[in-house]
Design a protein around this motif. Structure first.
Motif, PDB file in Angstrom:
ATOM      1  N   UNK A  55       0.839  -1.194   0.000  1.00  0.00           N
ATOM      2  CA  UNK A  55       0.000   0.000   0.000  1.00  0.00           C
ATOM      3  C   UNK A  55       0.879   1.251   0.000  1.00  0.00           C
ATOM      4  N   UNK A  56       1.980   1.208   0.742  1.00  0.00           N
ATOM      5  CA  UNK A  56       2.911   2.333   0.743  1.00  0.00           C
ATOM      6  C   UNK A  56       3.393   2.653  -0.661  1.00  0.00           C
ATOM      7  N   UNK A  57       3.535   1.621  -1.476  1.00  0.00           N
ATOM      8  CA  UNK A  57       4.107   1.788  -2.811  1.00  0.00           C
ATOM      9  C   UNK A  57       3.079   2.047  -3.911  1.00  0.00           C
ATOM     10  N   UNK A  58       1.806   2.148  -3.519  1.00  0.00           N
ATOM     11  CA  UNK A  58       0.757   2.386  -4.513  1.00  0.00           C
ATOM     12  C   UNK A  58       0.770   3.852  -4.942  1.00  0.00           C
ATOM     13  N   UNK A  59       0.785   4.077  -6.222  1.00  0.00           N
ATOM     14  CA  UNK A  59       0.555   5.419  -6.758  1.00  0.00           C
ATOM     15  C   UNK A  59      -0.937   5.547  -7.024  1.00  0.00           C
ATOM     16  N   UNK A  80      -9.333  -3.662   5.589  1.00  0.00           N
ATOM     17  CA  UNK A  80      -8.549  -4.893   5.446  1.00  0.00           C
ATOM     18  C   UNK A  80      -7.409  -4.686   4.455  1.00  0.00           C
ATOM     19  N   UNK A  81      -7.690  -4.032   3.341  1.00  0.00           N
ATOM     20  CA  UNK A  81      -6.679  -3.850   2.303  1.00  0.00           C
ATOM     21  C   UNK A  81      -5.492  -3.013   2.786  1.00  0.00           C
ATOM     22  N   UNK A  82      -5.777  -2.026   3.612  1.00  0.00           N
ATOM     23  CA  UNK A  82      -4.729  -1.116   4.073  1.00  0.00           C
ATOM     24  C   UNK A  82      -3.886  -1.734   5.186  1.00  0.00           C
ATOM     25  N   UNK A  83      -4.538  -2.426   6.121  1.00  0.00           N
ATOM     26  CA  UNK A  83      -3.854  -2.764   7.368  1.00  0.00           C
ATOM     27  C   UNK A  83      -3.499  -4.244   7.563  1.00  0.00           C
ATOM     28  N   UNK A  84      -4.112  -5.164   6.856  1.00  0.00           N
ATOM     29  CA  UNK A  84      -3.905  -6.587   7.153  1.00  0.00           C
ATOM     30  C   UNK A  84      -3.186  -7.303   6.026  1.00  0.00           C
ATOM     31  N   UNK A  85      -2.077  -7.953   6.359  1.00  0.00           N
ATOM     32  CA  UNK A  85      -1.315  -8.724   5.382  1.00  0.00           C
ATOM     33  C   UNK A  85      -1.932 -10.114   5.242  1.00  0.00           C
ATOM     34  N   UNK A  86      -2.306 -10.510   4.028  1.00  0.00           N
ATOM     35  CA  UNK A  86      -2.908 -11.838   3.814  1.00  0.00           C
ATOM     36  C   UNK A  86      -1.993 -12.950   4.308  1.00  0.00           C
ATOM     37  N   UNK A  87      -2.625 -13.962   4.931  1.00  0.00           N
ATOM     38  CA  UNK A  87      -1.936 -15.158   5.419  1.00  0.00           C
ATOM     39  C   UNK A  87      -0.961 -14.874   6.558  1.00  0.00           C
ATOM     40  N   UNK A  88      -0.933 -13.637   7.063  1.00  0.00           N
ATOM     41  CA  UNK A  88      -0.017 -13.312   8.165  1.00  0.00           C
ATOM     42  C   UNK A  88      -0.789 -12.741   9.361  1.00  0.00           C
ATOM     43  N   UNK A  89      -1.517 -11.654   9.128  1.00  0.00           N
ATOM     44  CA  UNK A  89      -2.207 -10.957  10.209  1.00  0.00           C
ATOM     45  C   UNK A  89      -3.605 -11.522  10.442  1.00  0.00           C
TER      46      UNK A  89
END
Length: 372
Positions: A24-28, A103-112
């Protein structure tokens, strides 16, 4: 939950940037044609590949233009209504879009993982599963009138706990969650707390949105679907810090709320007298329904409600009553398969005529059951 208070903003070890997913940090962000110049008047717009001749509808002259992607006029109305800065308001295509974005911003799939408190609104879990995020359930305490199990929550939270969802007033139980418990969790949790206040206008409890500046990790969700009667427009509201709102604006779909939805919502928000008139009627009918349903023999319990619905426990199978009501063209919600809601129906408060018809049908069904 970390109990070391090292933060001057009254939130324990909260660091927003540490919670944002790397991708998300890298999204333009997509910059739509109208992001900067939507309010410009008397201009020639040749920037968005619209049909400059308009739609084949003589009575609609403005719908050939894309809507304001940042919903400035509608946000201003909501800002005035709630006494909250527009910069702390995000508008989504229903609350479900807001939940999805969180969810998209804060949670890493399969990790969080996220933490929810069933019985509660089903989309918290559905959206989490869609994003590949584990959803941990800590059931409410039915013996404590559907309140949070603070001791178990404390044990569950770890470094992979990124989001906690609290629904208050809760759906489907209808009750308020204790304000002190919500505040304590928000202060101690180093992740994001989402407080869903979809039904707050029906409650005597004041919205926590008035204290949003105290909690930089808090996102409050409200809606125009319930008390404002605009479910067909699909307008959800998120109230949070400017920083969180900026991240939500960064990754939302460019034109997530239609021109027509924004226009109608603004007109509705200007008609506060009718809003309060309808709200008063709903609260009056809720009181009437609660009192009347309790007198029917097959009704085991009517749970206290701070919403526009009642959770009703049936002495017999709720499924049978549900099917009987469907035959009479009355549609309620059978919640009997949900944890802690065995043999329960969720009944929305209707007009007085609708409520009377429902009550009479339940009485007839009750008489049939007693005679059997």
């Amino acid at each position: 939950m970390n109990t070391n208070n090292n933060s001057s903003n009254n939130c324990y070890n909260f660091d927003l940037n540490s919670l944002i997913r790397d991708n998300i940090f890298n999204v333009d962000p997509y910059l739509s044609a109208r992001t900067e110049h939507y309010q410009e008047k008397n201009s020639i717009f040749l920037d968005a590949n619209e049909n400059s001749f308009g739609p084949p509808l003589s009575f609609l002259n403005s719908y050939h233009r894309y809507p304001d992607p940042l919903h400035k006029k509608l946000k201003k109305k909501i800002s005035e209504l709630k006494n909250i800065s527009s910069s702390k308001i995000f508008l989504g295509n229903g609350s479900d879009e807001i939940i999805d974005l969180i969810y998209r911003i804060f949670s890493r799939p399969e990790i969080d993982h996220a933490i929810i408190f069933p019985p509660t609104y089903g989309m918290y879990e559905v959206s989490g599963r869609i994003h590949g995020v584990d959803v941990i359930k800590v059931p409410l305490l039915i013996e404590n009138k559907y309140q949070l199990n603070l001791g178990k929550i404390e044990k569950i939270v770890n470094i992979y706990s990124k989001i906690i969802f609290i629904c208050s007033p809760n759906n489907p139980t209808g009750n308020d969650i204790k304000r002190k418990d919500i505040e304590d969790i928000t202060k101690k949790f180093s992740g994001i707390v989402v407080l869903d206040e979809a039904y707050i206008d029906f409650s005597n409890q004041e919205s926590l949105s008035i204290e949003i500046d105290k909690y930089p990790n808090l996102i409050i969700i409200q809606t125009l679907s319930k008390s404002w009667g605009l479910a067909g427009l699909r307008i959800g509201i998120a109230i949070a810090s400017k920083e969180i709102i900026q991240w939500m604006n960064k990754i939302k779909h460019p034109y997530n709320i239609s021109f027509l939805s924004q226009e109608i919502a603004i007109k509705a928000l200007e008609n506060k007298d009718l809003f309060f008139y309808h709200l008063k009627n709903i609260l009056s009918e809720r009181k009437y329904m609660e009192k009347t349903l309790k007198k029917i023999p097959i009704i085991q319990k009517v749970y206290p409600s701070s919403t526009n619905f009642l959770l009703v426990k049936i002495n017999f199978s709720s499924k049978n009553l549900y099917q009987y009501l469907m035959e009479k063209k009355i549609f309620v919600r059978d919640r009997s398969k949900i944890i802690l809601c065995n043999n329960c129906l969720r009944i929305t408060i209707g007009t007085h005529e609708e409520n009377e018809y429902l009550i009479n049908q339940i009485k007839k069904y009750s008489i049939q059951k007693i005679k059997m």
